[in-house]
Write an enzyme that holds these catalytic residues in place. Structure first.
Site, PDB file in Angstrom:
ATOM      1  N   GLU A 131       0.849  -1.188   0.000  1.00 30.17           N
ATOM      2  CA  GLU A 131       0.000   0.000   0.000  1.00 30.17           C
ATOM      3  C   GLU A 131       0.886   1.240   0.000  1.00 30.17           C
ATOM      4  O   GLU A 131       1.829   1.286   0.777  1.00 30.17           O
ATOM      5  CB  GLU A 131      -0.911   0.025   1.231  1.00 30.17           C
ATOM      6  CG  GLU A 131      -1.932   1.147   1.147  1.00 30.17           C
ATOM      7  CD  GLU A 131      -2.911   1.181   2.339  1.00 30.17           C
ATOM      8  OE1 GLU A 131      -2.723   0.435   3.308  1.00 30.17           O
ATOM      9  OE2 GLU A 131      -3.845   1.982   2.267  1.00 30.17           O
ATOM     10  N   GLY A 271       2.580   2.342  10.871  1.00 29.15           N
ATOM     11  CA  GLY A 271       2.325   1.535  12.056  1.00 29.15           C
ATOM     12  C   GLY A 271       2.219   0.050  11.757  1.00 29.15           C
ATOM     13  O   GLY A 271       2.885  -0.775  12.374  1.00 29.15           O
ATOM     14  N   HIS A 307      -7.048  -2.366  14.904  1.00 27.63           N
ATOM     15  CA  HIS A 307      -7.216  -1.604  13.659  1.00 27.63           C
ATOM     16  C   HIS A 307      -6.952  -2.497  12.445  1.00 27.63           C
ATOM     17  O   HIS A 307      -7.771  -2.575  11.527  1.00 27.63           O
ATOM     18  CB  HIS A 307      -6.269  -0.406  13.679  1.00 27.63           C
ATOM     19  CG  HIS A 307      -6.329   0.448  12.452  1.00 27.63           C
ATOM     20  ND1 HIS A 307      -7.072   1.604  12.384  1.00 27.63           N
ATOM     21  CD2 HIS A 307      -5.736   0.320  11.236  1.00 27.63           C
ATOM     22  CE1 HIS A 307      -6.941   2.138  11.186  1.00 27.63           C
ATOM     23  NE2 HIS A 307      -6.130   1.384  10.466  1.00 27.63           N
ATOM     24  N   GLU A 308      -5.811  -3.162  12.440  1.00 30.59           N
ATOM     25  CA  GLU A 308      -5.458  -3.984  11.272  1.00 30.59           C
ATOM     26  C   GLU A 308      -6.414  -5.162  11.147  1.00 30.59           C
ATOM     27  O   GLU A 308      -6.824  -5.521  10.048  1.00 30.59           O
ATOM     28  CB  GLU A 308      -4.010  -4.462  11.350  1.00 30.59           C
ATOM     29  CG  GLU A 308      -2.964  -3.358  11.535  1.00 30.59           C
ATOM     30  CD  GLU A 308      -3.095  -2.192  10.572  1.00 30.59           C
ATOM     31  OE1 GLU A 308      -3.548  -2.394   9.427  1.00 30.59           O
ATOM     32  OE2 GLU A 308      -2.755  -1.057  10.967  1.00 30.59           O
TER      33      GLU A 308
HETATM   34  N1  TRP Z   1      -3.196   0.775   5.708  1.00 27.91           N
HETATM   35  C1  TRP Z   1      -2.239   0.979   6.756  1.00 27.91           C
HETATM   36  C2  TRP Z   1      -3.060   1.226   7.995  1.00 27.91           C
HETATM   37  O1  TRP Z   1      -3.586   2.252   8.225  1.00 27.91           O
HETATM   38  C3  TRP Z   1      -1.325   2.146   6.516  1.00 27.91           C
HETATM   39  C4  TRP Z   1       0.003   1.841   5.943  1.00 27.91           C
HETATM   40  C5  TRP Z   1       0.865   0.883   6.333  1.00 27.91           C
HETATM   41  C6  TRP Z   1       0.648   2.531   4.896  1.00 27.91           C
HETATM   42  N2  TRP Z   1       1.996   0.964   5.602  1.00 27.91           N
HETATM   43  C7  TRP Z   1       1.897   1.954   4.718  1.00 27.91           C
HETATM   44  C8  TRP Z   1       0.295   3.594   4.089  1.00 27.91           C
HETATM   45  C9  TRP Z   1       2.793   2.412   3.767  1.00 27.91           C
HETATM   46  C10 TRP Z   1       1.177   4.060   3.135  1.00 27.91           C
HETATM   47  C11 TRP Z   1       2.435   3.472   2.961  1.00 27.91           C
HETATM   48  O2  TRP Z   1      -3.330   0.381   8.744  1.00 27.91           O
HETATM   49 ZN    ZN Z   2      -5.673   1.527   8.492  1.00 23.45          ZN
END
Ligand code: TRP
Ligand code: ZN
Length: 867
Positions: A131, A271, A307-308
Site C-alpha cells: 500500500e 504503524g 485496527h489492522e
Molecule cells: N493501511 C495501513 C493502515 O492504516 C497504513 C500503511 C501501512 C501505509 N503501511 C503503509 C500507508 C505504507 C502508506 C504506505 O493500517
Molecule cells: Zn488503516
C-alpha cells in the site's frame, strides 16, 4: 524525452504533477487472477508473474501495466511472443482478443530497497509493503485498488536463511528443493487489490494460538517474531483475540480464512499493514513487556492490532475504488478501533486521548497549508494523504453519523454496507448512501464534511429569561487552500443545561446545527443555567463561548459528562495561558488551582481522568489558539502556571505521586494511578526543580515498570540537575541492546524542555546508535524535535536548518518518511516575521535540493503555497 528538470523554464517533471479525483475512469482491463513465482534472495530476487486479464467493455486500447524501478526481462502473451513497449516506467502490451495470460519477469534487489516499499530486507527478513503503490516495485501490474484478483504465490528460498515462507491466504504445498533450498505455495481465495498482497521470508518463531468463531470455526493464529522476542508477544495475541470477538459482537463480522498471521518487522514506514491473512507490523506495535513498554505502548499495541484486524472487513472485504476514497477504509477503521478501545478500558479517558490527538495533529493540519478534505480532490503523491484528516477526522465523520442515526440504526446501516458492497471496491458516497437508506435520513448536507476542509468554528451564547433559555449558535467554516466561501455544515452538538446551584442537569438535547445562524429554545428552565456543549466531543469543531471563568470552574466541578468536565478545566487553563501570553503577564492561577484541588479530591473520578484534566495544556496546544505564536512567551506562561499549581497543591500532588501501582497491574485503575503520579511529578518539579529532581530520580530508581521509568525520565529531561544525566546514562546502559526501547532514549531527549536541547539533538544525529535507515529511530529523534515547539522554533533559526538538512538527507533513502518530517516548517505564517522568513528559507533550501522526491516536493511546495 528531455528531462524537464534540466531546464528552469520548463514545467515541473511529469512525475510531479497532480492526479484528480474527477478524472477517475474504470479500468480498461480487469486482472482476474495473479500467479506469482519468487526466487527469493536479499541481493537479487527473480519475480515471474502471470496475469489473467480480461477486457472491460468494448475498446481497442492496449494493456498498461505500472512499474517502478523495474526492467522487463521477459514479456509473453499466452505463452508466446508479445508486442510491447515501455512508456516511461509503464509497460504497454498490445492484446488482440478479449482475454489473455500475460507473463512478465523482472529482477529486484531487496537489500538495496531503502524506501521500504515493495520487497525489502529488514534485519535478515524479506518482507513486502505494497500500500499504496508498492506492488509495482515488485512486478508489472495495473496496481490500482479497483482491480481485484485471486492470487497464487510460489516462494523458493534458501532453507537455512529463510526457514519460514509466508504469503496471503492458505499454504497449499511445501517441500524441499536442491542445494538446501525449499518452497512453499500459497493461495488466497478472496479476490483482493494488489495493495493487499504480502509475503514474508525469514528465520521466525511463532506465538501460536487459536480462536473459535461465533459459528464454531477454529482459526489458527500466529504472531511471528525473532525467537528472542517471543516473550514479548502475549499482549498482542490477547488483543487479537479480543478484537476478533468484539467485531463479532458489535458488528456481526466473522473472520473468513482458517489462518491469521501477523509478522513484526523492525523497519517499517508506518504503524502496520492489513494485508489479507498476513498483517505486517512495525515491531513497536507488537512487542511489549513490563520492563520495556509503557501503559501507553500497551494501549497503542491493542489499538493497532485491532485496527489492522478490523480492516479485514472495512478495507479488505470492502475495499476502496481509488485512493481518493482512502477514508472509506481508514476513517471507518479508526472509528472501529477507537470504539474497541473504549469498550476494553475507560470510555471517557479513551475519548479524551483521541480528542487530544485530533487537536494536536489534525486541527493544525486543517488550519495550515497542507489542509485537505477528508476525501481529497487531488494529490501529487498519495502517501502524503495518509493523514490525521483522512484517518482521525474521517473517524469523527463516522462517529457523527452514528450519533445522528443512533447506535441500533447505525448497526443496521453498517450491515447493509457490508452486505451490499462485499467483494467490491466502493466509495465514501456508497457508505453514506447506506447510512441514509438504513437510517431513513437525508444526509445531503452532511456530505459537506467529506468535501469541505477546515475546522468549523461555532460561536455559542446562552441567555435566560423567565423560564426560557435561549442558545444562539453561529457557525463559520474557514477558507483553506483552494477552497473558500463554504456552506454551513451539519454539526451534531450534544448539549445540556445544568443547574448552577445543584449541578443537576435541567435539560439535555442533541442540537443539530445546520444553519449559519441558529437559535435553540429550552422551555421550563426556571433558573439561569450553565451551558455544557459538545459533550463527548460530539463534533470535531472549535467552540467559542462567552462563558465566564466562573462558569467553567463550576462545570469543571460538577458537569455529569466526564468529557465536558475535563474540557471545562482545560479551557479554564487555556484562557489564563492565552491572556498571560497576550498581555505579557503571569497567568491568573487562583481559579485553576481551586479546580485542580477539587478534581484531585473528587472520589467519584477515576485516576486517569484526573490526570488528563489537571495536565496543563501543551505548548503546541496553546500555540494553536494564538494568531501569532511567540514560543518563548508560551513556554514561560505554561511553566509559570504549572509552577503555581505545583506550589499551591504540593501536599496533594506528593500524595498522588506516592500512590503507585505494581508494574504487572495493567487494570484500568493501575494504569490510571501511574498516569496520575506522572502528571503529579511534573507539577511538583515545575514548582520546585531541586526537590523535583530528587523525587524524580527516586521515582526512576524504584520503578518496576517502564511507565514510571519514562515518566521520571521525562521530568528529569527538562531539569538542569546531576540526577538528569545519571538517569539517562543508566537508561542507556540498560537498554542499548534493545533497539525499540532505545528509541525512547532518543525521543525523550528530543522532546526535552531544556534550553540546550537543540545542541543535544544536533549531537545525537552523530551518535553511533542514530541511523536514518530505521524510520522509528529517525522519528524518535527528528520527529520529536520538530514537535518541540519551544526548541524547534529557537529564534536563531538553527532548528529549521537542522530539520531541512535531515529532510534532504532522509529523502535520498526514504521519501515517504522524509516527507512526514516537513509539516512543522509549513507553519511559518503563524510565527513573527523573523522566524517566518527563516522557516521559508529552510523550505526553499529543501526545494532546491537535487533529485527531490515527489513526496517531499509536494509537502514543501504546498507549504510555500507554490502548488
Ligand atoms: N493501511 C495501513 C493502515 O492504516 C497504513 C500503511 C501501512 C501505509 N503501511 C503503509 C500507508 C505504507 C502508506 C504506505 O493500517
Ligand atoms: Zn488503516
Amino acid at each position: 524525452m528531455v528531462d524537464a528538470r534540466m531546464n528552469p523554464e520548463a514545467p515541473p517533471a511529469p512525475e510531479h504533477t497532480a492526479i484528480y479525483r474527477k478524472d477517475y475512469q474504470a479500468p480498461d482491463w480487469w486482472v482476474r487472477h495473479v500467479a506469482l513465482e519468487f526466487d527469493l534472495c536479499a541481493a537479487s530476487t527473480m519475480v515471474r508473474s502471470t496475469l489473467s486479464v480480461e477486457k472491460n467493455g468494448e475498446h481497442d486500447r492496449p494493456l498498461r501495466l505500472a512499474g517502478d524501478d523495474l526492467r522487463p526481462l521477459e514479456v509473453m502473451v499466452d505463452g508466446g511472443e508479445a508486442r510491447w513497449a515501455l512508456d516511461g516506467s509503464d509497460l504497454i502490451i498490445e492484446l488482440d482478443g478479449n482475454a489473455a495470460k500475460v507473463t512478465t519477469s523482472v529482477e529486484i534487489h531487496p537489500d538495496r530497497n531503502s524506501q521500504l516499499m515493495g520487497l525489502y530486507a529488514s534485519g535478515g527478513l524479506l518482507c513486502t509493503q505494497c500500500e499504496s503503490e508498492g506492488f509495482r516495485r515488485i512486478t508489472f501490474h495495473p496496481d490500482r485498488p479497483d482491480i481485484l484478483s485471486t492470487y497464487e504465490v510460489m516462494m523458493r528460498a534458501d532453507k537455512a536463511r529463510f526457514p519460514i515462507l509466508l504469503a496471503n491466504g492458505n499454504k497449499v504445498e511445501e517441500g524441499e528443493l536442491d542445494e538446501g533450498r525449499h518452497f512453499a505455495r500459497w493461495e488466497d481465495p478472496f479476490p483482493k487489490p494488489s495493495y493487499l498482497f504480502a509475503l514474508v521470508a525469514g528465520d521466525l518463531a511463532a506465538n501460536a494460538d487459536s480462536f473459535t468463531t461465533m459459528n464454531g470455526r477454529l482459526i489458527d493464529l500466529n504472531i511471528w517474531v525473532r525467537e528472542k522476542d517471543l516473550p514479548r508477544t502475549g499482549h498482542a495475541m490477547q488483543a487479537l483475540k479480543d478484537s476478533m470477538r468484539w467485531d463479532e459482537e458489535v458488528y456481526g463480522r466473522e473472520y473468513d480464512l482458517d489462518l491469521f498471521n501477523i509478522v513484526a518487522v523492525d523497519d517499517f514506514n508506518f504503524g502496520a499493514m492489513e494485508n489479507k491473512g498476513l498483517n505486517v507490523f512495525n515491531s513497536r506495535f507488537i512487542l511489549a513487556d513490563q520492563d520495556s513498554a509503557t501503559d501507553d505502548d500497551y494501549d497503542a499495541i491493542a489499538g493497532v492490532v485491532a485496527h489492522e484486524y478490523f480492516h479485514n472487513w472495512s478495507g479488505n472485504r470492502v475495499t476502496c475504488r481509488d485512493w481518493f476514497q482512502l477514508s472509506l477504509k481508514e476513517g471507518f477503521t479508526v472509528f472501529r478501533d477507537q470504539c474497541f478501545s473504549q469498550d476494553m478500558s475507560s470510555e471517557a479517558v479513551k475519548r479524551i486521548e483521541d480528542v487530544r490527538v485530533l487537536r494536536a495533529v489534525q486541527f493544525p493540519e486543517d488550519n495550515g497549508p497542507l489542509a485537505h478534505s477528508v476525501r481529497p480532490d487531488s494529490y501529487i503523491e498519495i502517501t502524503n494523504f495518509y493523514t490525521a484528516t483522512v484517518y482521525n477526522k474521517g473517524a469523527e465523520l463516522i462517529r457523527m453519523m452514528r450519533t445522528i442515526l443512533g447506535p441500533d440504526t447505525f448497526r443496521a446501516a453498517t450491515d447493509l454496507y457490508f452486505d451490499r458492497h462485499d467483494g467490491e471496491a466502493a466509495t465514501c458516497e456508497d457508505f453514506v448512501r447506506c447510512m441514509e437508506e438504513a437510517g431513513g435520513v437525508d444526509l445531503t448536507q452532511f456530505r459537506l464534511w467529506y468535501s469541505q476542509a477546515g475546522t468549523p468554528k461555532v460561536r455559542v451564547s446562552l441567555t435566560h429569561e423567565g423560564s426560557t433559555a435561549k442558545l444562539t449558535l453561529q457557525q463559520e467554516v474557514p477558507d483553506t487552500p483552494g477552497q473558500s466561501d463554504k456552506q454551513p455544515m451539519v454539526i451534531p452538538l450534544k448539549t445540556a443545561l445544568i443547574s448552577a446551584q445543584s449541578g443537576a442537569p435541567l435539560a439535555e438535547r442533541l442540537v443539530l446545527l445546520t444553519e449559519a445562524d441558529q437559535v435553540e429554545l429550552f422551555e421550563g428552565i426556571e433558573e439561569a443555567p450553565l451551558l455544557s456543549i459538545n459533550r463527548d466531543f460530539s463534533a470535531p469543531i472549535i467552540i467559542e463561548s462567552a462563558r465566564e471563568d466562573s462558569e467553567l470552574e463550576a462545570l469543571a466541578a460538577f458537569d455529569d459528562n466526564a468529557f465536558a468536565r475535563f474540557e471545562a478545566l482545560q479551557e479554564l487553563m487555556l484562557r489564563q495561558l492565552i491572556r498571560a501570553v497576550e498581555d505579557g503577564t503571569s497567568p491568573k492561577a487562583d481559579g485553576v488551582i481551586a479546580a485542580v484541588r477539587n478534581t484531585l479530591a473528587d472520589e467519584r473520578l477515576e485516576a486517569a481522568l484526573k490526570a488528563e484534566a489537571i495536565n496543563v495544556p501543551s505548548e503546541a496546544m496553546i500555540g494553536e489558539r494564538l494568531e501569532l505564536i511567540d514560543p518563548d512567551a508560551v513556554h514561560r506562561a505554561r511553566a509559570e502556571l504549572a509552577a503555581a499549581i505545583g506550589g499551591a497543591l504540593m501536599d496533594e500532588l506528593k500524595a498522588a505521586q506516592a500512590d503507585g501501582a505494581p508494574g504487572d497491574d495493567l487494570s484500568v485503575a493501575g494504569k490510571g494511578k501511574r498516569k496520575l503520579r506522572g502528571v503529579a511529578l511534573g507539577l511538583i518539579a515545575a514548582s520546585d526543580p531541586q526537590a523535583g529532581a530528587q523525587l524524580a530520580k527516586a521515582h526512576y530508581d524504584a520503578a518496576d515498570n517502564m511507565t514510571d521509568r519514562q515518566a521520571a525520565l521525562k521530568v528529569l529531561s527538562g531539569l538542569d540537575a546531576p540526577e538528569r544525566d545519571a538517569a539517562f546514562d543508566a537508561f542507556y546502559e540498560r537498554y542499548c541492546g534493545d533497539s525499540l526501547t532505545l528509541d525512547k532514549w532518543f525521543a525523550l531527549q528530543a522532546a526535552a524542555q531544556r534550553a540546550d536541547t537543540l545542541e543535544i539533538v544536533a549531537r545525537l544525529t552523530a551518535h553511533p546508535d542514530f541511523t536514518m535507515k530505521n524510520p522509528n529511530r529517525l522519528r524518535a529523534l527528528i520527529g520529536n524535535f520538530g514537535a518541540n515547539q519551544w526548541i524547534f522554533h529557537d529564534g536563531s533559526g538553527r532548528g529549521y536548518d537542522l530539520l531541512a538538512r535531515m529532510v534532504i538527507e532522509a529523502d535520498r533513502l526514504n521519501p515517504q518518511v522524509a516527507a512526514r518530517l516537513v509539516p512543522p516548517l509549513g507553519r511559518w505564517r503563524r510565527y513573527e516575521p523573523g522566524r517566518a522568513a527563516k522557516m521559508k528559507a529552510a523550505l526553499e533550501t529543501i526545494l532546491a535540493a537535487e533529485g527531490l522526491s515527489k513526496d517531499v516536493f509536494e509537502q514543501v511546495s504546498k507549504s510555500l503555497s507554490l502548488a
